[in-house]
Design a protein around this motif. Structure first.
Motif, PDB file in Angstrom:
ATOM      1  N   LEU A 110      -1.822  -4.934   9.451  1.00 31.25           N
ATOM      2  CA  LEU A 110      -2.855  -5.856   8.974  1.00 31.25           C
ATOM      3  C   LEU A 110      -3.380  -6.763  10.075  1.00 31.25           C
ATOM      4  N   GLY A 111      -2.883  -6.585  11.290  1.00 34.63           N
ATOM      5  CA  GLY A 111      -3.331  -7.401  12.401  1.00 34.63           C
ATOM      6  C   GLY A 111      -2.176  -7.737  13.332  1.00 34.63           C
ATOM      7  N   LEU A 137     -13.375 -15.403  15.681  1.00 29.42           N
ATOM      8  CA  LEU A 137     -11.974 -14.989  15.620  1.00 29.42           C
ATOM      9  C   LEU A 137     -11.470 -15.138  14.188  1.00 29.42           C
ATOM     10  N   GLU A 138     -10.926 -14.067  13.618  1.00 27.14           N
ATOM     11  CA  GLU A 138     -10.475 -14.063  12.232  1.00 27.14           C
ATOM     12  C   GLU A 138      -8.957 -14.128  12.160  1.00 27.14           C
ATOM     13  N   LEU A 147      -1.709 -13.901  11.535  1.00 27.56           N
ATOM     14  CA  LEU A 147      -2.265 -12.649  12.045  1.00 27.56           C
ATOM     15  C   LEU A 147      -3.711 -12.804  12.485  1.00 27.56           C
ATOM     16  N   ILE A 148      -4.043 -12.144  13.588  1.00 28.92           N
ATOM     17  CA  ILE A 148      -5.445 -11.978  13.989  1.00 28.92           C
ATOM     18  C   ILE A 148      -5.898 -10.652  13.386  1.00 28.92           C
ATOM     19  N   THR A 149      -6.730 -10.728  12.343  1.00 29.79           N
ATOM     20  CA  THR A 149      -7.072  -9.517  11.595  1.00 29.79           C
ATOM     21  C   THR A 149      -8.145  -8.674  12.281  1.00 29.79           C
ATOM     22  N   ASP A 200     -11.130  -6.376  18.273  1.00 28.46           N
ATOM     23  CA  ASP A 200     -12.289  -6.900  18.998  1.00 28.46           C
ATOM     24  C   ASP A 200     -11.910  -7.542  20.330  1.00 28.46           C
ATOM     25  N   TYR A 201     -10.608  -7.610  20.621  1.00 24.60           N
ATOM     26  CA  TYR A 201     -10.149  -8.330  21.810  1.00 24.60           C
ATOM     27  C   TYR A 201      -9.390  -7.409  22.745  1.00 24.60           C
ATOM     28  N   LEU A 202      -9.502  -7.710  24.051  1.00 27.56           N
ATOM     29  CA  LEU A 202      -8.819  -6.896  25.068  1.00 27.56           C
ATOM     30  C   LEU A 202      -7.316  -7.081  24.993  1.00 27.56           C
ATOM     31  N   ASP A 203      -6.891  -8.299  24.712  1.00 26.93           N
ATOM     32  CA  ASP A 203      -5.455  -8.582  24.687  1.00 26.93           C
ATOM     33  C   ASP A 203      -5.199  -9.820  23.846  1.00 26.93           C
ATOM     34  N   ILE A 204      -3.975  -9.896  23.303  1.00 29.89           N
ATOM     35  CA  ILE A 204      -3.529 -11.070  22.559  1.00 29.89           C
ATOM     36  C   ILE A 204      -2.193 -11.492  23.151  1.00 29.89           C
TER      37      ILE A 204
END
Length: 640
Positions: A518-519, A557-558, A611-613, A617-621
């Motif tokens: 889920l993220g 950012l979600e 969670l970042i759902t 959309d992002y290169l890295d977290i």
């Protein structure tokens, strides 16, 4: 057909078909089925299905994990499976001011059968056209007494005559009442012997002609009693508002009954209590209120007519459609019938003639501007129905929910009404609607009023179409992709929304979270029962049980913050929300509080995945190294 229709059909098929489904609810990310036999569900097929994240079994529920689009998929599955009301954990409560809520309720109750309503209106119009042709063409023997007319009239008129039955079902879905009980409520309102005229006839048959009603409430005659309480009769067939109010009250009775009646006998005792309480209240309270308002309006309109026919035309033309919505147009119709019966001529209903054309023209203008393809597809049949004078599909399904087109049509009806009254136009018969209403203005060989009626159609249509086309804007949100050139990577930081101890996401007790389905993010074991905003942004989703909240930052950012495991089943107990869906929030602003000890005592875990759902959309977290965090500490950093 909605965009998730095919997915819904495949889900229903692979959980064993609709025959295998006892009930369905949903939470923030997953469909929660209660199946008759989980063994026949195709787990692997569902897991590998596009649009499905995974399948889980927990707490007697067969859970199909969907993600953020679960509300849309849920609605489609409910339709495919033919499930009734009460399936969703999320209350269908309208928001906004009283006017907005009323519109939401009325349009929501009509939305499910708009197609059938438009079709019935077209059948009535087609039948009227045949009668008109029969009166104009030699050898075309088609009259209102022919068998063909009677059958077509029954097909077209049934939905209007038994409107309370249909609205009993749809409004029960809206207010989360047992839909079968809703149908019984509507049917009871259509029962012949409870209508006002039937009550009066029964009294006259016993007491004799000329005997006054034995009781009176607010000046209204009451010909019968219920448990000694005077009963003011009203006519409920073809009505709209009484059944909606009764169902809303019945839903509250049902909610209370379920709390006090043992579950083993709820199946039949709860409906028994609902019918026994809600319907008498409807007959004794709601009916008299509608009747009283009708009589007051009748007196008011007569006073305005006596003061100035032109002012009367402006007022009635403007408010006619509102009166129809609330069933209060019967305050005017009897005056018109009485005048024609006595004098052979009446101006009482003349002022409303242009209203249906203004409404129809507003829908025509909306057709050219609507972005919603499903709503746009309803416009042509609503226009055809409106031309024949049946505007319910246009009002309830198209213009009223959008508000301004409905108001513009009221303006068109008002100006047309003023024009007709200024020129002294009146009708000589009653019965024709829409374009066939022109026949009402013919007096033998004299058709001079018909020209004014045609001009009023033009006035109403031009104003309704013009105001809607040039001044109304469709506020449907269209997602646009904005490309921003970035010479170097950008970052956005999320601060801890909950104070506590941070653990890797793969340690979560829930597999869907642990596997990152889920993220991406972390789990926080809270030491303080408070959730705050991790950035400046907007509340995207706040579940009614308050255990989960979705946010989107000003940069897109979600984030999903999910307090506890299966805490949706607490239904909001031990949680308190300080924001609502759509609110703008600032970093550190309090969103939700929860009682950690009480939740644990109730048998639930309070571990909180953050969670970042939209992680894709992002290169890295990047996760922060600090393990014990307070709400001001950095928790996650995204790189784009």
């Amino acid at each position: 057909m909605g965009k998730y229709r095919e997915l819904a059909e495949r889900i229903v098929e692979n959980v064993g078909g609709k025959e295998n489904i006892n009930s369905l609810t949903h939470c923030i990310t997953r469909l929660r089925f209660k199946l008759k036999n989980e063994a026949i569900a195709q787990d692997e097929v569902l897991k590998n299905m596009d649009g499905v994240v995974t399948v889980m079994k927990s707490g007697g529920q067969y859970q199909v994990v969907i993600g953020n689009h679960v509300p849309d998929v849920f609605e489609e599955v409910m339709q495919v499976a033919g499930l009734g009301a009460g399936g969703s954990d999320e209350a269908d409560a309208p928001t906004g001011n009283i006017f907005d809520r009323l519109i939401d309720i009325i349009s929501g109750c009509f939305q499910p059968f708009l197609g059938a309503l438009a079709a019935a209106g077209m059948v009535k119009g087609f039948n009227a056209l045949l009668v008109f042709l029969g009166s104009q063409i030699d050898g075309f023997n088609y009259t209102a007494t022919s068998g063909t007319y009677v059958m077509l009239n029954g097909i077209g008129d049934a939905i209007f005559l038994f409107m309370p039955v249909i609205l009993g079902f749809t409004s029960a879905q809206k207010f989360k009442l047992n839909p079968m009980v809703g149908i019984v409520v509507g049917a009871a309102l259509c029962y012949p012997s409870v209508q006002g005229g039937a009550l009066q006839a029964a009294f006259v048959a016993t007491a004799g002609e000329g005997v006054a009603a034995p009781y009176s409430i607010f000046g209204l005659p009451a010909y019968a009693t219920f448990l000694g309480i005077p009963w003011v009769g009203a006519t409920y067939t073809s009505s709209v508002i009484p059944v909606i109010f009764i169902i809303a009250f019945a839903a509250q009775v049902q909610k209370l009954a379920k709390k006090i009646i043992p579950s083993v006998v709820q199946t039949f005792v709860v409906p028994f209590m609902v019918l026994l309480i809600a319907l008498p209240v409807g007959f004794l309270v709601i009916g008299p209120i509608i009747s009283m308002l009708t009589d007051l309006l009748s007196s008011g309109f007569q006073a305005v007519m006596d003061f100035s026919p032109i002012v009367y035309g402006i007022v009635l033309g403007f408010f006619w459609q509102v009166l129809v919505i609330f069933g209060l147009h019967w305050s005017v119709v009897p005056l018109g019938i009485m005048q024609i019966t006595q004098d052979g001529f009446s101006q009482v209903l003349t002022a409303m003639y242009g209203a249906s054309f203004a409404q129809t023209a507003a829908v025509a203008a909306m057709f050219f501007k609507l972005k919603d393809k499903n709503l746009k597809s309803l416009c042509p049949p609503a226009i055809i129905s409106g031309i024949f004078g049946v505007t319910e599909p246009a009002i309830y399904g198209i213009t009223l929910p959008k508000r301004w087109p409905f108001i513009y049509s009221m303006i068109g009806g008002s100006v047309a009404g003023a024009y007709l009254m200024f020129n002294g136009v009146g009708s000589f018969t009653m019965g024709g609607l829409g374009i066939f209403g022109l026949m009402n203005y013919i007096n033998g060989d004299d058709a001079s009023f018909v020209l004014h009626a045609v001009i009023s159609i033009g006035i109403a249509s031009v104003i309704g179409f013009g105001l809607t086309y040039f001044f109304w804007k469709d506020n449907t949100v269209i997602e646009e992709t904005i490309v921003v050139e970035t010479p170097m990577a950008r970052t956005e930081t999320i601060t801890a929304p909950v104070q506590g101890t941070v653990a890797p996401l793969n340690t979560a007790q829930d597999d869907a979270f642990a596997q990152g389905l889920l993220g991406k993010g972390v789990v926080i074991h809270p030491t303080k029962g408070e959730v705050v905003a991790p950035f400046d942004g907007t509340v995207m989703t706040l579940f009614p049980s308050k255990h989960a909240i979705g946010l989107v930052s000003d940069n897109g950012l979600e984030v999903l913050i999910h307090v506890g495991l299966d805490t949706v089943q607490l239904d909001g107990k031990y949680f308190e929300a300080f924001v609502k869906q759509g609110d703008k929030v600032k970093q550190g602003q309090k969103l939700v509080t929860f009682d950690i000890e009480k939740i644990i005592e109730a048998g639930y875990l309070v571990e909180t995945p953050v969670l970042i759902t939209n992680a894709g959309d992002y290169l890295d977290i990047i996760e922060a190294e600090k393990k014990d965090v307070v709400i001001t500490d950095e928790l996650l950093t995204t790189v784009i």
